[in-house]
Design an enzyme around this catalytic site. Structure first.
Site, PDB file in Angstrom:
ATOM      1  N   TYR A 144       0.833  -1.213   0.000  1.00 30.15           N
ATOM      2  CA  TYR A 144       0.000   0.000   0.000  1.00 30.15           C
ATOM      3  C   TYR A 144       0.873   1.271   0.000  1.00 30.15           C
ATOM      4  CZ  TYR A 144      -2.658  -3.663   2.549  1.00 30.15           C
ATOM      5  OH  TYR A 144      -3.215  -4.838   2.980  1.00 30.15           O
TER       6      TYR A 144
ATOM      7  N   ASN B 168       5.066   8.075  -0.174  1.00 28.00           N
ATOM      8  CA  ASN B 168       5.233   8.970   0.974  1.00 28.00           C
ATOM      9  C   ASN B 168       6.268   8.434   1.968  1.00 28.00           C
ATOM     10  OD1 ASN B 168       4.396  11.266   2.667  1.00 28.00           O
ATOM     11  ND2 ASN B 168       3.475   9.719   3.975  1.00 28.00           N
TER      12      ASN B 168
ATOM     13  N   CYS C 125      -4.691   4.310   9.957  1.00 29.15           N
ATOM     14  CA  CYS C 125      -5.608   5.452  10.049  1.00 29.15           C
ATOM     15  C   CYS C 125      -6.898   5.054  10.759  1.00 29.15           C
ATOM     16  CB  CYS C 125      -5.917   6.002   8.657  1.00 29.15           C
ATOM     17  SG  CYS C 125      -6.716   4.822   7.559  1.00 29.15           S
TER      18      CYS C 125
ATOM     19  N   GLU D  62      -4.389   8.719  13.882  1.00 30.47           N
ATOM     20  CA  GLU D  62      -3.472   7.770  13.252  1.00 30.47           C
ATOM     21  C   GLU D  62      -2.577   7.207  14.339  1.00 30.47           C
ATOM     22  OE1 GLU D  62      -2.122   7.713   9.573  1.00 30.47           O
ATOM     23  OE2 GLU D  62      -3.821   8.799   8.740  1.00 30.47           O
TER      24      GLU D  62
END
Length: 361
Positions: free
Chosen positions: A211, A216, A319, A353
């Site tokens: 994922y 990032n 998350c 998160e």
């Protein structure tokens, strides 16, 4: 006197500590957010009256069904550059009948280094007159503009901004495409990246990332490992990740366009994928000891969790604390939590998160 923000953060801390107590984690590391100007994106409806036009949002009425229109003249949780632009942009739009006609929504996407992309969304077709006026507006306000209506998308310059995130002593560039997912709180995101790098330590082996999105976490984590194999299913995210890898001059990352479920099949040699062959990716050549995951809110499926159990170290960013808690039921059979963190990406909401480093028992 304790601020409203701190009171809400304290409530989140208590919730997370209580929720995960059964797994006996170490002390919770807490990474707070600035109390103002932390959101790098904002979306507003445009509300038209007989003699005015303004930004609007909606809140539930007391009956819980009808929505109440709330006029928004400033938006303190959004980045300062968004707040500075809002009145100037609105004034320009209101003064021009072509640009304001049937304007439905305005979306802002900003960066820490000052770039701004504005999407103007309409309920009518956009013509050449609109395009020329929008170009003039783009130049006057020094912003990028995209026009949208049903079946129509006009990109005047770029459909992205380039964010720069500081991780320890290095800056990383990220292409952030309009309407694609990006971390909304850039300052907390930088803290998340540094925490993940500290959790990874330094290894002479390889990292698997599932994922990966636009890369990032991939980019800074790549400095901690010999090689990285990152997987992502969404085409736009894979494209952005490849651009980011090239722009940051990193040469030890390969990106496979596979879902986590399909990667599990490939890793177990249960199925061959042409995408891997076309990308010249040989899974068996990797020597993984760590896996990094940042899954969607639904969490991780059982087959992928079984795959994760085979790695010595798992770095899991979540998350959704509820699905993380549920996934830990299986992962705690083989691993224990050795680092535990809370990242307040979304102040003034119940969302939070969290992150865990799991090491094999």
């Amino acid at each position: 006197m304790t601020s409203i923000y701190q009171q809400q953060l304290d409530a989140k801390i208590e919730r997370i500590r209580n929720q995960f107590a059964e797994y006996q984690p170490p002390e919770l590391e807490v990474f707070s957010s600035p109390e103002k100007h932390f959101r790098m994106r904002a979306e507003f409806r445009i509300w038209h009256t007989e003699d005015d036009m303004f930004y609007a949002m909606f809140e539930r009425a007391e009956d819980g069904i009808q929505k109440k229109v709330v006029r928004v003249d400033e938006f303190p949780i959004a980045d300062k550059s968004i707040n500075d632009l809002m009145p100037a942009l609105l004034s320009e739009l209101k003064s021009n009948a072509v640009l304001s006609k049937r304007l439905f929504e305005v979306h802002f996407l900003s960066t820490l280094n000052g770039e701004m992309l504005v999407s103007l969304i309409y309920r009518c077709p956009l013509d050449q007159d609109w395009e020329q006026l929008a170009k003039n507006l783009s130049s006057k306000l020094n912003i990028k503009i995209i026009g949208r209506s049903r079946g129509q998308k006009i990109v005047l310059t770029d459909e992205y901004v380039v964010e720069e995130l500081q991780v320890f002593d290095r800056k990383f560039k990220y292409k952030q495409i309009e309407s694609s997912f990006t971390q909304p709180n850039a300052q907390v995101c930088q803290k998340m990246l540094e925490w993940a790098c500290n959790a990874a330590q330094t290894s002479d082996k390889d990292l698997l990332e599932l994922y990966c999105g636009n890369g990032n976490f991939t980019l800074p984590l790549s400095l901690k490992f010999n090689r990285v194999l990152a997987t992502e299913l969404a085409k736009s995210s894979v494209y952005a990740a490849q651009w980011n890898i090239e722009q940051n001059q990193i040469n030890n990352i390969q990106v496979a366009r596979l879902s986590a479920e399909d990667f599990t099949l490939a890793f177990n040699a249960e199925r061959e994928f042409r995408r891997l062959q076309e990308a010249n990716i040989d899974i068996q050549s990797y020597d993984f000891d760590t896996v990094f995951v940042d899954p969607p809110r639904a969490g991780i499926d059982d087959d992928t969790l079984k795959l994760l159990q085979r790695f010595n170290r798992i770095i899991y960013i979540s998350c959704n604390p509820d699905t993380l808690h549920d996934n830990l039921k299986m992962l705690s059979e083989t691993h224990k939590i050795t680092k535990f963190a809370l990242f307040d990406q979304f102040p003034y909401t119940h969302h939070v998160e969290s992150g865990v480093l799991l090491e094999k028992i």
